[in-house]
Every structure is written in C-alpha cells, then in structure tokens.
Scaffold this active site. Sequence first.
Site, PDB file in Angstrom:
ATOM      1  N   GLU A 119      11.389  81.499  53.273  1.00 17.36           N
ATOM      2  CA  GLU A 119      11.317  80.992  51.900  1.00 17.36           C
ATOM      3  C   GLU A 119      12.654  80.371  51.486  1.00 17.36           C
ATOM      4  O   GLU A 119      13.714  80.971  51.659  1.00 17.36           O
ATOM      5  CB  GLU A 119      10.955  82.124  50.944  1.00 17.36           C
ATOM      6  CG  GLU A 119      10.771  81.658  49.506  1.00 17.36           C
ATOM      7  CD  GLU A 119      10.496  82.786  48.538  1.00 17.36           C
ATOM      8  OE1 GLU A 119       9.884  82.530  47.485  1.00 17.36           O
ATOM      9  OE2 GLU A 119      10.887  83.938  48.830  1.00 17.36           O
ATOM     10  N   LYS A 196       4.138  78.077  44.974  1.00 11.66           N
ATOM     11  CA  LYS A 196       4.018  79.541  44.987  1.00 11.66           C
ATOM     12  C   LYS A 196       3.141  80.037  43.847  1.00 11.66           C
ATOM     13  O   LYS A 196       3.400  79.754  42.676  1.00 11.66           O
ATOM     14  CB  LYS A 196       5.423  80.142  44.901  1.00 11.66           C
ATOM     15  CG  LYS A 196       5.513  81.647  45.062  1.00 11.66           C
ATOM     16  CD  LYS A 196       6.978  82.051  45.124  1.00 11.66           C
ATOM     17  CE  LYS A 196       7.167  83.539  45.311  1.00 11.66           C
ATOM     18  NZ  LYS A 196       8.607  83.899  45.426  1.00 11.66           N
ATOM     19  N   CYS A 233       5.873  84.220  49.950  1.00 10.05           N
ATOM     20  CA  CYS A 233       6.570  85.469  49.625  1.00 10.05           C
ATOM     21  C   CYS A 233       5.744  86.470  48.820  1.00 10.05           C
ATOM     22  O   CYS A 233       4.887  87.153  49.354  1.00 10.05           O
ATOM     23  CB  CYS A 233       7.891  85.160  48.930  1.00 10.05           C
ATOM     24  SG  CYS A 233       9.032  86.579  48.968  1.00 10.05           S
TER      25      CYS A 233
END
Length: 389
Positions: A119, A196, A233
């Site tokens: 990430e 994300k 993540c």
Amino acid sequence: MENETQSFEAIVNNNLSGRDLEEFNRIHFGRKDNLEVKLKDSSLAAAKDADFEIAAYAFPAKKEETRPPRIVKVGVIQHSIAVPTDRPVIEQKKAIFEKVRKMIDVAGQEGVNIICFQELWNMPFAFCTREKQPWCEFAESAEDGPTTRFLSELAAKYAMVFVSSILERDENHSDILWNTAVIISDTGSVIGKHRKNHIPRVGDFNESNYYMEGNTGHPVFATRYGKIAVNICFGRHHVLNWMMFGLNGAEIVFNPSATIAAEAGSEYMWNIEARNAAITNCYYTAAINRVGWEEFPNEFTSADGKPAHKDIGLFYGSSYFTAPDGVRCPGLSRTRDGLLISVMDLNKNRQIKDRRCYYMTQRLDMYVNSLSKVLELDYKPQVVYENEK
C-alpha cells in the site's frame, strides 16, 4: 531491526525437522511440501547484491481433459523506505524507485507476469502524523503521474502487469485525494483504477484526514494473464468486500497493506484474513505488507492517552500467497525487503468451486432480504428470548 524475529517460518524451521516439520507443514500450510520453485542463479545473485529476499512457490491444479493449464507467474514486492522522511519529497520518491527497480528487473528475468506492491509503496506511510505538508505533495495523477510513467516503461519492457497503490490527486474533481490502486497493463497503458473502500479510524491510522471511502465499487480488471482485483489494506477486515470481488469474477485478489506489529496492530490476524478470503471465495489471494520502521520529523499523538511519538511501530512484512483451496506458501521476512513469486494454475479456482459448492450454496437471496431489513430505521434484531410468547 537486528532484535526483531526474522519470520514465523524461521522459528518453525529452527526448531522442527523430519516428520515433525512435515506434520507442521501439512497442518499449517496445507501440504507437507511447499513446492519451492528453483530460481535462476543470476536472480539469486542480484537479490544478494541488492540485499533483498527472494523466494518462489508453485500452486498446481489437476490436469483437465477440456482445458489446458492456465499458468501465471505472480509476484509481490515488500520493501522499506529508502531515505529518511525529512528528505525532500522528490528525493524520497526517487530513492524508492531506484530500490524497487532492481527487484522488478529480477522479476522480469524470472518471467513474472503480474506484480503487486504494498500500500502506497512510493512514499512513507505518513498518515499517522495528520500533517498535510509535505505529505500531500506525494499525491499524483493515477493516469499520468511520475509513478505510473515509471512503471509503464517497465511494464512494456517486461510484458508485465502492475498493481500500483498510490496517493492519487484527482485533478478532475477539485484536486481531492484518494488512496488508489492503479492497474497498468503489460503494454504500459493504464487499464483502470480502484479506490480504497474502507478507511481506518483507529490508533495511529488517521487516514480519513487525507482521503475518504472510495467511489469505484468492486471492479475486476481483465488483464492478459487473468482477472484481478485489489482489496486495499483495511478492506481485508470486511468479508463482504472480499465477497464482491469474487462475485464480479476475480481470479486473483491482491491485498496491498501497511500494517504494524504494535499492540494495536494486526499481526496475529495477518496470516488468517487473506487466507480465509481465498477459501470462502475460491480465488487466489496475495497479502502484501511493507517493512521497517518509519520515523517522522515531528512528534504526534494517537488520542489514546499514550505519549507523543515519532513512529507507529514495525511494519512486519510477511507477505504471502494463498490458493483457492486454502493452501498457502511460507511468507517473506518480517524485517527484509523481498520479492515473492507464485507459479499458479488458475484452473484451480473452478476446480475448487466444483468441489466445495460454496457459490452454489451461498444463499444471496436470503442475505439480501436480511440486510435490507437491517438498514431500516426501525430495525429490530432477530433475537428469540426464553420467555417470549
């Protein structure tokens, strides 16, 4: 980091041998033999010179009568930052490029088809600080920023697909920021991007000061080598996030992460979540985490009563692959840069779907009905009490 544990696997291998080690591998990894793949001597030498770990493992499928094997070489790269965080932004980014280029070159000579980075790989994980400068200056265009241009050249050179997690500057929408994975094709062009979906608000992870939840849904990218998706993540803690990528046809789902070993960290969950996702959704998963300590110029607090500090703890690496049957390979080091390669047969995805029937038995109709009720303002949980009439 000399006092840090090298890896979970190192502890096991240093203390078990013979049948005990075979039984451990069978129970923990899912097979007695991890099917390590032989690497070129030149790759091993280059990795030694550049001081990074390299390993490769195979995930074969059963031979079929109606389909040829679909063999894909997939790599993940974990690394520490290259220069201190008080250096100029351009210098920091350039130093990371120089470090990672050596690892990509080795992957190229090994014939790797797809690479995913950790990430926000081209910068320090500065979102703990809540400071806007200079960290926002790392943001760039997903389509034609310096990171995408850097990787596009290498993608065309090696016919390699890249999954590149960056801090995106959305120039078409008021210059706002996103945490974005850019998918670069083997021709060097940008296939698309995913932002994300789930943003943490816990401990030092103050990411909502910089960007909010993504607006791209659950896209799956059809590359030359297979259909891939990116669960960035914190999204790994959300099972429905994993599920939607599978329902959209993903064959490999990458989880580029930045996660720590501190008390508030998730190291004890790391070896479980991406593996569970592979089992539940019958696809390959790749969990990638950054490495090292990142110290920042100014102290910051976490609103948790602890003293101010300049770092958030050890990023513990430990990147690994899992096949759709739940078999996984040994992870990379907790402390070293590394390139991990998986030689996978994508035919295994459908074979496991046929065997375990998870998609056939998942009852989406029931859950859609139940979830629609949960969202109602006057929702009452379905709880049955002992004396209820």
